[in-house]
Design an enzyme around this catalytic site. Structure first.
Site, PDB file in Angstrom:
ATOM      1  N   CYS A  65      61.495  -2.738  17.637  1.00 22.14           N
ATOM      2  CA  CYS A  65      61.022  -1.777  18.633  1.00 22.14           C
ATOM      3  C   CYS A  65      61.101  -2.487  19.983  1.00 22.14           C
ATOM      4  O   CYS A  65      61.904  -3.401  20.147  1.00 22.14           O
ATOM      5  CB  CYS A  65      59.605  -1.296  18.304  1.00 22.14           C
ATOM      6  N   LYS A  66      60.286  -2.102  20.928  1.00 20.54           N
ATOM      7  CA  LYS A  66      60.370  -2.730  22.252  1.00 20.54           C
ATOM      8  C   LYS A  66      59.753  -4.133  22.259  1.00 20.54           C
ATOM      9  O   LYS A  66      60.338  -5.058  22.796  1.00 20.54           O
ATOM     10  CB  LYS A  66      59.685  -1.851  23.304  1.00 20.54           C
TER      11      LYS A  66
END
Length: 106
Positions: A65-66
């Site tokens: 994810c980020k």
């Protein structure tokens, strides 16, 4: 399992049974992806689960994810669903030093 950026990339490179899974939002996805990644936004709730159900549980999943939080959560969900091998990218996409590509936006 949590892997550092280097370990994640090295293991992925030598894994012929690998699937890269991006659990970010569509807006984040459009900013760039790790090449070959599939998108399944964890914020989609039940739709996220349905998409996971369609995947082959015998593959090795490299999840990001980020920043690493949502992907850790996704790995936990996947493990509960019977996925044997899930690898969380510590530090997420924002710390990714490897190749980045632009996704095909339909």
């Amino acid at each position: 399992m949590d892997l550092s950026q280097n370990d994640w990339a090295a293991q992925l490179e030598n894994d012929s049974n690998a699937v890269i899974l991006d659990v970010r939002t569509e807006d984040e996805w459009s900013e760039g992806i790790i090449p070959g990644a599939l998108m399944n936004d964890i914020y989609k709730g039940q739709a996220f689960i349905y998409k996971l159900d369609e995947l082959d549980k015998n593959k090795n999943y490299y999840v990001y994810c980020k920043a690493g939080g949502r992907s850790a959560q996704a790995c936990n969900i996947m493990n509960q669903m019977g996925f044997k091998n899930t690898y969380n990218l510590l530090g997420g996409f924002m710390n990714w030093q490897g190749e980045v590509s632009q996704p095909d936006l339909d």
